[in-house]
Structure formats: C-alpha cells, structure tokens
Design a protein around this motif. Structure first.
Motif: not given
Length: 754
Positions: A309-319, A660-677
């Motif tokens: 995980f840290q290999d990718h996280w250090l490069k600024g890549q999503p997981v 630092g990674c810009p992102h956008q999301v489109r809901n293909l179904k009705s969704c319940i998401k839970v997020a944590l910073d």
C-alpha cells in the motif's frame, strides 16, 4: 376488615412476582412469542434462536421479511442477528458496541517504527517552517534596532482550545505571527511578506493600494487602519520549534530510516501476466507505468500488505480495497434501517427529521422529509415538466456526528476500515490528525455518510454527480449500499426536451452579448425570473462563493417533488445494468496544471446552476462547478494528453484518494457511501500546499477557511513522535543496564568475583 373482592398489597406483589417469574421462564426456555425485533407478542409463527446463550430470542416472520429480506429462516435458527451483532431493532441500533468490534491495537515496536517514519517525512517541512520564523525574527530585530539574539518574542496567553486565524487571508496561525494589540487584528507571516512586497491577499499585485502601511524597516501598520502597528508574537514557547528541529535532526542522524515505498511492484508493469487479482486497469496512458490501481482483497490486507500500500501511496496513487464489508458483522445499511436508527434517538426534535438535500437538476438545496427522501432512494423522484429529479444528501447526519447519531453503523464502519494504521480516527499511528492534544479543538474529519440517487444513463442534465474538486486531506470512501432506480422512457424524453430549450436560450443570450446588448428581451414574467436567477448564480455561486439559499425557496421546491409512481404502466429505459454503484475519475497531481488550463479554456461549454453556462470562475477545481462528461474526457486527452484513473466503485469497496488529486464521481445507482478524512505523513506536504492555495482564494470562497489546520497537526505529530522515540530510547537504556548488571555479578565486600 378489608373490602370483599379487593386484593391486599401483599397479594398484588405476590401476583406480580409470579407474573414476572413466568415471563422470565418463558424468555429463558424460549416458549414466549415476544418478538425481539418489534417487541410484540405476535400470533404468527416465530423463529427461536438456538445459539442464544442467556435466553432464546425470537423473531417473527413479518419482521424477518421486512427488515432482513436477504436472510433465511435457518440463519435465525442457528444464530440470530443479536448473536452476530447485526440486529437492527431499535434497542440494538442505539447500542454503542465499538469496543466490542474495534480490536485494533499497535505494538510498541510498530509504534516506534511509525514514529521514525513521521519524523523523516516531516523534517524537511519543519526546517522550512523554522527558517521562515527566523527570517521574521530577523526583521523584528531590524525594527527594534537590536541584535537578533536579543529579540524576545511575546507568547500569547490563549489556550489550545482557541483557534487563531489570520484576519486577512483566514489561514490558521500556528506559531509566529503579528498582532495589533489595540484592535486584536492578527496577521500570518505569509500576509506580512505579501504586504511588504505590495501584494494583495493571495499574492496578486495590488492596484491603487498603498503598501498597506509597510515601512522601509519592515514594520507594518495595522491593516484595519486603527493607527497601531502589528507586533511579533508566538503561540508556543519561543524555543519549542527550534528544540523540535534539534531533536528531529538527532533522530534522523542516529538511525537509518528503512525505505518506505518507492519499490517497483508488479502493479506498475504493463503485462497481462501481472494482473493476479490485486490490480485493476483504470487508464490507457501510452507512456505511463501507473495505469493499474492496486486493488487487494480486504482479508489479504489484514495479513500484511501495508508495505505494498505504501509503495503506491508514496507515489500519490489511489488504492481500492475490495470486500471490506466481509470483515464486519453484517449490519444492514438499508436506507430505511438508517432512518429508523435516526428516528429512534432519544430526545429527537421533530424538525430534525427533515434534511437539506441537493437537487441535481437546478443544483440548489431543498428541505425534504428524510423518510420521503429514503423512499425515493429506490423509487426515484419526479419534478415539474415530468423531469426526473436526482437528490443527494451530503455530510449526513447534518446536525451532529455520525458516531453520536448512528453508533451501531459507526461501529460497523470502523470494523470495515482497511489499513487502520492510517485510517483509524482515534489511535491510527500514521494518522497525524490523532496526534493533537486532548484539549485541542480538532477538525471534523468524519466519518460522514453521503446518500444519493443515481441512474446508469449519463443524462447531460441533472446527473447525480460530485463535481471535480480537491479534498483538503487524504480520504477513504466506502460504498456500503446500492439501490436501483429504473428510469422511465418518459423521463428521458423530458430531459432531452429541456436540454434543447436551455441550449436554444443560451445561444440566444450569447448572440445578444456578442452584439453588445447586456440583457436579452424578456419572455414574460417567467422568463424574467429565470434570467434574474441565472445572473444571481453567475455573480456568486458559480465562482465558488458560499451559498445561503432562502427557506421559502426550499419549501416551494419541495412541494413540487413527488415520488415516482410504482404501477403506472409506463415503459422503462432499456440498457445494461452496471456492476458498480459509482463511476470515479481521479486525476494525477502532475496533471493538475493541464486540467486547470483545459477547464478555463472550455469553461463556457459547461453548465452549473439551473443548467446555465459558467460565466465567472475563481479557480476551476476549487470552485467545484465543473463535471467532465465522456465528451470532455476525450477532448482533454486529445488536447492536453491528460487521462484520469477511471473505474467503477463496487459494493463493499473502499477507495483511497490521496490529497492533491482532483476527482469527480457520478452515481450509477442510488448509493450510500461513508467517508473519512485522515492526514498521512506521505501527503502532509500536499495538504500544506492545498492550504496555501486555499488562502489565496477570496475570503467568501467556499474553501477559503483553513478548517484542517494542517500545520498545527504537523507540529503536534512531530512532538508526539519525538516524545515516543525518546521514551523508548530511555527504556532501552534502562533495560541494557539491567541486562549487563545481571551478566556481571558485583562481588560483595571481601568476596571473590567469579
């Protein structure tokens, strides 16, 4: 003599005691028909659990069908939901069982290893931070006409609970700053530097303004024009930062830090053989080695995948981590279950049962009854002109914390979190936000739920989207539930009709503007109102300014919303049903400038409030008023060679988004998401860079305020890491001395050493 027919108190007590005993006996032996879910003595058939230890619980068939539709009767017979910690009755939904399910612990050895990682990651920033403070101290010496070593900086008396913000740019003040004592005007060091250079807030060259009172010796008159000067002050003891820097340098010099990340893993290889189930191809960049996203299974993550995980996280890549819900007890995330959990809270006010939802057609807020909103989650909603309405609720619960209002779902979310070294909101050793002192006001990093309607078709008008933006920190987003809304053909026809009307009107407005006519002719009262509304949006919200809609407008819109009829015989739109619930586009950090230029170049092609063109733009990413459709994605790649990671988030998947990674999301179904910073050591530099970008925005911009206070987090994280390392070194020294004392026996007086 007692009256005939009336029982004596002792007889009543004896009768009650016998009744209670009988009830307890029925509970214990399972002969009672009282349903644990609805707490009623039902006449229908009940399923008695054989796995209950204390007494047998029962669930009636009606409750099983209604609240546990995916479970069989055998499931209840062998081990009921109460035994499995996933019962959703009102009593269990109120229960706080976090301590039961959250068994995450960190060994002392790992804690020290992570502390070293924090020091190594933050030391370069600390050096720069200390350097800037010393430069300001040098300026202060010039102002006072004394040697720099003689300067004593006054310490402010505020407690850790006081949040200090610059009155000029609204950024968080951490340590050194300047303050006007007569009027309490605070100024950060960045603003002091800008004022001396004659720059406006944010670094732009000021026009027609005096140098805001900056004198040749560096002294600054109060920007509030009270007549006083701003004086140098600090929040910590003056030598705290220099002491931290000295200790951090000592830690780095005395121990070789093992390399974290940076290795070439199989996910970076463009080969069909490399995809062994732990990666997902999400881009087709010809000259890139990061087209694949690391995508392990949750159970494998538990067995030591942190380094990968840290290999990718250090490069600024999503997981992406798959199947995280399999690690949980299986509590239902059905919207009606969550609604019941909120409704059953003690002392709940009636007015709090309505929520503010975003209506995606006009991109405006409405007040809607939460039960009605959840009904539309699976049925859909219809507005004026037969248009489909897709609604979203952000940061729910909106009036309190997720942990307080939904304790059982909070415990379920905690047990689903992967890589808790980073994500645990209370004790994660690599989550720098948890290092703040106990009595310090902490930023609200969640968890929060995001509930939205969604359909597979990209409508082009009223789509259920989260527009492109950058979060202030790292984030993890888990898709906990999906529901399918079947879109009727009549709604698509209405959408296409509305788009033609809007496009025709926008072209006519553009024609008049090109001819030098500021206002197109009115088309009656309705057209005039729409025109005024459009200009109101352009002058405020489209440029990222805070929106404060009126309650009256909310109620008017809410009354026009109805649920999609169930059995009206109208045909549905044919199409493929996507496997995922949400479509993500995450851009690389190195592509941000090109993305910025593309959005500015094509800004008039986008639509925002009420499907009107975006006229005013402060920052195309931070304004959060653009969504790139498939057509724009093609043009972006053709013109700038930029392509994001694009993938569908499936049920039970956790998406990690680096800061630092810009992102956008489109809901293909009705969704319940839970997020944590969270704030990771690898990305704290990006968080500070974003905070600096935010401070350059206008004061009334939606993200101008420094809510994260990342520099304060970094200082406390360094302090705690060095403290843990020092304590461990002291303990090691004591253990070493004791070890050698045992090995070398000291002789007694007159004795002979062996």
């Amino acid at each position: 003599m007692p009256m005939r027919g009336r029982k004596m108190p002792s007889e009543v007590q004896a009768g009650a005691s016998e009744g209670d005993t009988a009830k307890r006996t029925k509970k214990m032996d399972g002969t009672s028909d009282l349903c644990h879910q609805c707490q009623r003595n039902v006449k229908e058939r009940v399923i008695r659990c054989l796995g209950c230890k204390k007494y047998r619980r029962r669930y009636c068939v009606s409750c099983i069908t209604r609240w546990y539709p995916q479970l069989t009767e055998d499931y209840f017979l062998n081990s009921c939901p109460f035994c499995r910690n996933n019962c959703n009755c009102k009593t269990c939904l109120r229960a706080d069982i976090v301590n039961k399910v959250d068994t995450f612990k960190i060994s002392d050895e790992d804690n020290i290893k992570f502390s070293h990682q924090i020091v190594y990651s933050l030391l370069p920033w600390l050096k720069d931070f200390h350097h800037k403070q010393m430069l300001e101290k040098h300026v202060e010496a010039v102002i006072r006409g004394i040697n720099e070593g003689e300067v004593e900086v006054q310490v402010r008396n505020e407690t850790q609970n006081d949040r200090l913000y610059c009155d000029r740019c609204r950024t968080c003040i951490v340590d050194f700053h300047r303050r006007c004592t007569p009027c309490d005007y605070d100024l950060c060091l960045s603003c002091c530097q800008e004022i001396r250079q004659g720059l406006a807030p944010g670094g732009a060259r000021s026009r027609g303004l005096r140098r805001s009172g900056a004198n040749s010796n560096g002294s600054i008159l109060c920007p509030a024009h009270c007549g006083g000067f701003v004086e140098l002050m600090c929040c910590f003891e003056e030598k705290l930062i220099s002491g931290l820097l000295k200790k951090a340098n000592s830690v780095v010099n005395n121990k070789t830090m093992p390399e974290v990340g940076g290795s070439k893993c199989s996910c970076s290889a463009e080969s069909s053989e490399m995809n062994n189930g732990t990666s997902r191809k999400s881009a087709c960049r010809e000259t890139s080695t990061d087209n694949y996203i690391y995508c392990p299974i949750a159970r494998d993550v538990q067995n030591g995948s942190l380094g990968h995980f840290q290999d990718h996280w250090l490069k600024g890549q999503p997981v992406i981590v798959r199947d995280v819900l399999e690690l949980t007890s299986g509590l239902s995330w059905e919207p009606m279950v969550m609604w019941r959990a909120m409704r059953e809270q003690k002392g709940k006010k009636k007015e709090q049962l309505s929520v503010k939802a975003l209506e995606c057609l006009t991109w405006s807020e409405i007040d809607i009854n939460i039960h009605k909103f959840f009904e539309g989650y699976s049925r859909g909603a219809v507005g004026p002109e037969d248009l489909p309405l897709l609604l979203k609720i952000k940061d729910w619960p909106q009036d309190s914390t997720f942990e307080k209002q939904l304790p059982r779902h909070d415990a379920e979310f905690m047990s689903a979190l992967p890589f808790r070294e980073y994500t645990h909101p209370k004790i994660g050793p690599l989550n720098l936000a948890v290092k703040l002192l106990v009595d310090t006001i902490k930023p609200d990093l969640g968890p929060k739920s995001y509930i939205a309607y969604g359909v597979p078709q990209e409508l082009g008008l009223g789509d259920s989207v989260t527009k492109i933006h950058c979060d202030m920190s790292d984030a993890v987003n888990i898709l906990t539930h999906t529901g399918e809304i079947k879109l009727k053909a009549q709604r698509v026809v209405a959408i296409e009709k509305k788009k033609k009307e809007k496009n025709k009107k926008n072209k006519r407005s553009l024609t008049y503007i090109n001819k030098g006519i500021s206002e197109p002719p009115n088309d009656g009262e309705e057209g005039n109102q729409a025109h005024n509304k459009r200009h109101s949006c352009h002058s405020s919200n489209a440029s990222g300014k805070r929106n404060k809609p009126t309650t009256r407008g909310h109620k008017a819109c809410n009354n026009l919303i109805s649920l999609e009829p169930k059995d009206d015989g109208l045909p549905f739109v044919e199409g493929n049903n996507p496997e995922g619930g949400a479509l993500w586009d995450i851009f690389r950090r190195e592509d941000v400038s090109k993305l910025h230029d593309y959005l500015m170049k094509h800004r008039k092609e986008f639509r925002h409030y009420n499907y009107e063109p975006v006229e005013q733009v402060t920052h195309p990413i931070h304004d959060q008023c653009f969504y790139l459709t498939n057509e724009h994605m093609k043009k972006l790649k053709e013109e700038y060679g930029v392509e994001p990671w694009t993938f569908e988030q499936k049920l039970g998947e956790a998406v990690f988004i680096p800061a630092g990674c810009p992102h956008q999301v489109r809901n293909l179904k009705s969704c319940i998401k839970v997020a944590l910073d969270f704030v990771s050591p690898e990305n704290v530099k990006e968080c500070i860079k974003l905070a600096d970008e935010f401070r350059r925005l206008p004061n009334d911009h939606r993200v101008n305020e420094d809510k994260l206070e990342v520099k304060k987090i970094a200082i406390h994280a360094l302090r705690k890491a060095i403290e843990d390392i020092s304590e461990n070194d002291d303990n090691e020294s004591v253990r070493t001395v004791k070890y050698y004392r045992r090995r070398v026996r000291v002789p007694e007086a007159g004795g002979v050493q062996r």
